[in-house]
Design a protein around this motif. Structure first.
Motif, PDB file in Angstrom:
ATOM      1  N   SER A 184      -8.342   5.018  -4.125  1.00  0.00           N
ATOM      2  CA  SER A 184      -9.015   3.810  -4.917  1.00  0.00           C
ATOM      3  C   SER A 184      -8.225   2.626  -4.335  1.00  0.00           C
ATOM      4  O   SER A 184      -6.951   2.736  -3.777  1.00  0.00           O
ATOM      5  CB  SER A 184      -8.667   4.023  -6.187  1.00  0.00           C
ATOM      6  N   SER A 185      -9.171   1.516  -4.575  1.00  0.00           N
ATOM      7  CA  SER A 185      -8.570   0.134  -4.261  1.00  0.00           C
ATOM      8  C   SER A 185      -7.338  -0.199  -5.026  1.00  0.00           C
ATOM      9  O   SER A 185      -6.273  -0.902  -4.476  1.00  0.00           O
ATOM     10  CB  SER A 185      -9.543  -0.997  -4.596  1.00  0.00           C
ATOM     11  N   SER A 186      -7.032   0.267  -6.088  1.00  0.00           N
ATOM     12  CA  SER A 186      -6.112   0.024  -7.050  1.00  0.00           C
ATOM     13  C   SER A 186      -4.499   0.846  -6.495  1.00  0.00           C
ATOM     14  O   SER A 186      -3.654   0.226  -6.471  1.00  0.00           O
ATOM     15  CB  SER A 186      -6.004   0.562  -8.377  1.00  0.00           C
ATOM     16  N   SER A 187      -5.023   2.043  -5.669  1.00  0.00           N
ATOM     17  CA  SER A 187      -3.573   2.792  -5.011  1.00  0.00           C
ATOM     18  C   SER A 187      -3.302   1.775  -3.899  1.00  0.00           C
ATOM     19  O   SER A 187      -1.931   1.713  -3.529  1.00  0.00           O
ATOM     20  CB  SER A 187      -4.173   4.077  -4.491  1.00  0.00           C
ATOM     21  N   VAL A 188      -4.191   1.117  -3.092  1.00  0.00           N
ATOM     22  CA  VAL A 188      -3.649   0.349  -1.903  1.00  0.00           C
ATOM     23  C   VAL A 188      -2.843  -0.773  -2.403  1.00  0.00           C
ATOM     24  O   VAL A 188      -1.993  -1.184  -1.930  1.00  0.00           O
ATOM     25  CB  VAL A 188      -5.049  -0.149  -1.181  1.00  0.00           C
ATOM     26  N   ARG A 189      -3.415  -1.511  -3.719  1.00  0.00           N
ATOM     27  CA  ARG A 189      -2.646  -2.719  -4.132  1.00  0.00           C
ATOM     28  C   ARG A 189      -1.396  -2.011  -4.598  1.00  0.00           C
ATOM     29  O   ARG A 189      -0.211  -2.964  -4.251  1.00  0.00           O
ATOM     30  CB  ARG A 189      -3.546  -3.286  -5.284  1.00  0.00           C
ATOM     31  N   PHE A 190      -1.303  -0.996  -5.315  1.00  0.00           N
ATOM     32  CA  PHE A 190       0.107  -0.539  -5.615  1.00  0.00           C
ATOM     33  C   PHE A 190       0.954  -0.495  -4.500  1.00  0.00           C
ATOM     34  O   PHE A 190       2.034  -0.756  -4.341  1.00  0.00           O
ATOM     35  CB  PHE A 190      -0.041   0.794  -6.583  1.00  0.00           C
ATOM     36  N   VAL A 191       0.594   0.179  -3.576  1.00  0.00           N
ATOM     37  CA  VAL A 191       1.219   0.643  -2.315  1.00  0.00           C
ATOM     38  C   VAL A 191       1.913  -0.543  -1.742  1.00  0.00           C
ATOM     39  O   VAL A 191       3.198  -0.780  -1.398  1.00  0.00           O
ATOM     40  CB  VAL A 191       0.478   1.527  -1.173  1.00  0.00           C
ATOM     41  N   LEU A 192       1.080  -1.633  -1.373  1.00  0.00           N
ATOM     42  CA  LEU A 192       1.348  -2.746  -0.702  1.00  0.00           C
ATOM     43  C   LEU A 192       2.251  -3.753  -1.464  1.00  0.00           C
ATOM     44  O   LEU A 192       3.137  -4.423  -0.998  1.00  0.00           O
ATOM     45  CB  LEU A 192       0.084  -3.793  -0.303  1.00  0.00           C
ATOM     46  N   LYS A 193       2.236  -3.738  -2.934  1.00  0.00           N
ATOM     47  CA  LYS A 193       2.861  -4.398  -3.827  1.00  0.00           C
ATOM     48  C   LYS A 193       4.423  -3.795  -3.864  1.00  0.00           C
ATOM     49  O   LYS A 193       5.379  -4.703  -3.723  1.00  0.00           O
ATOM     50  CB  LYS A 193       2.486  -4.423  -5.175  1.00  0.00           C
ATOM     51  N   MET A 194       4.391  -2.702  -3.744  1.00  0.00           N
ATOM     52  CA  MET A 194       5.928  -2.067  -3.639  1.00  0.00           C
ATOM     53  C   MET A 194       6.762  -2.343  -2.469  1.00  0.00           C
ATOM     54  O   MET A 194       7.781  -2.649  -2.515  1.00  0.00           O
ATOM     55  CB  MET A 194       5.823  -0.548  -3.920  1.00  0.00           C
ATOM     56  N   ILE A 195       5.856  -2.008  -1.384  1.00  0.00           N
ATOM     57  CA  ILE A 195       6.359  -2.277   0.098  1.00  0.00           C
ATOM     58  C   ILE A 195       6.955  -3.601   0.143  1.00  0.00           C
ATOM     59  O   ILE A 195       7.765  -3.946   0.774  1.00  0.00           O
ATOM     60  CB  ILE A 195       5.300  -1.704   0.911  1.00  0.00           C
ATOM     61  N   ARG A 196       6.134  -4.590  -0.151  1.00  0.00           N
ATOM     62  CA  ARG A 196       6.328  -5.995   0.065  1.00  0.00           C
ATOM     63  C   ARG A 196       7.422  -6.673  -0.511  1.00  0.00           C
ATOM     64  O   ARG A 196       8.225  -7.576  -0.011  1.00  0.00           O
ATOM     65  CB  ARG A 196       4.916  -6.816  -0.317  1.00  0.00           C
ATOM     66  N   ARG A 197       7.832  -5.957  -1.834  1.00  0.00           N
ATOM     67  CA  ARG A 197       9.211  -6.318  -2.357  1.00  0.00           C
ATOM     68  C   ARG A 197      10.086  -6.058  -1.515  1.00  0.00           C
ATOM     69  O   ARG A 197      11.302  -6.622  -2.002  1.00  0.00           O
ATOM     70  CB  ARG A 197       9.280  -5.924  -3.729  1.00  0.00           C
ATOM     71  N   ILE A 198      10.303  -4.966  -0.916  1.00  0.00           N
ATOM     72  CA  ILE A 198      11.385  -4.554  -0.084  1.00  0.00           C
ATOM     73  C   ILE A 198      11.501  -5.162   1.277  1.00  0.00           C
ATOM     74  O   ILE A 198      12.538  -5.545   1.724  1.00  0.00           O
ATOM     75  CB  ILE A 198      11.374  -2.927  -0.201  1.00  0.00           C
TER      76      ILE A 198
END
Length: 230
Positions: A142-156
């Motif tokens: 889902s699109s929400s899955s992609v947003r979650f992945v990128l949000k988590m990664i970008r913080r690190i």
């Protein structure tokens, strides 16, 4: 991350099968004979799988459960790893009920570009352009899955999703594009530019490793880096 589904230990489905599942993040797989027919992720495997044994299931889920003969799972350490593994396994095995239950007819992919300062962007299948890609991941459920992945990664590992401009971008002001390629490219000090470039490309390498499922190797690399600073 394990991805050899056929070698997993399977449990025959029964009314209380879920009691054997751990209360940890992971991926669960329903089988018909030895073929996976549905793959899902969970923050709590036991709780998520128990929901499939309720009376008021949706039509598609009820049909899937009537076909499924056994179930298995793969434990992971966190939700991000579960989501990445789910996407990887769905792409690899194309389970019947993952395909027919897609609510997004144009799923998103994550693309790392081949730019001098590689960007992390989301694209639809029609815009993949593999020739301009350093790596492509997906499709995601889902699109929400992609947003979650990128949000988590970008913080690190901060990264850029924009082309080169004259001023540091908005995200650089809140630490999510750091160092910003605009800042790097417009830096007049050759040595500082070299250091910032190295830092940015290290972030991209770590992101690629995470998306490749090599989370433990990234963790070890960061631990070595921490020891070096100390």
């Amino acid at each position: 991350m394990q991805n050899s589904i056929p070698k997993l230990r399977k449990t025959k489905l029964a009314s209380r099968t879920y009691l054997k599942f751990p209360e940890s993040p992971g991926v669960y797989i329903y089988f018909k004979k030895d073929a996976p027919i549905y793959i899902g992720k969970a923050i709590n495997l036991k709780k998520r799988v128990s929901s499939y044994f309720r009376i008021n299931l949706g039509t598609k889920t009820k049909r899937m459960m009537s076909e499924a003969e056994s179930i298995s799972f793969i434990k992971v350490t966190n939700e991000l790893e579960a989501l990445l593994l789910e996407a990887k396994l769905i792409k690899l095995y194309q389970p019947k009920y993952n395909i027919i239950s897609k609510d997004d007819k144009h799923p998103l992919y994550i693309k790392i570009t081949k730019d001098e300062y590689p960007r992390i962007i989301t694209v639809r299948k029609t815009d993949l352009e593999e020739s301009s890609s350093l790596a492509i991941y997906g499709p995601f459920p889902s699109s929400s899955s992609v947003r979650f992945v990128l949000k988590m990664i970008r913080r690190i590992f901060p990264y850029s999703d924009h082309k080169i401009g004259k001023r540091p971008c908005l995200y650089s002001q809140i630490g999510l594009c750091n160092p910003c390629p605009n800042e790097i490219e417009n830096n007049k000090d050759p040595l500082k530019k070299q250091i910032l470039t190295g830092k940015y490309k290290t972030n991209i390498r770590h992101i690629k490793a995470v998306l490749d499922g090599k989370i433990s190797s990234v963790k070890k690399a960061l631990e070595r880096e921490m020891k070096g600073f100390s």
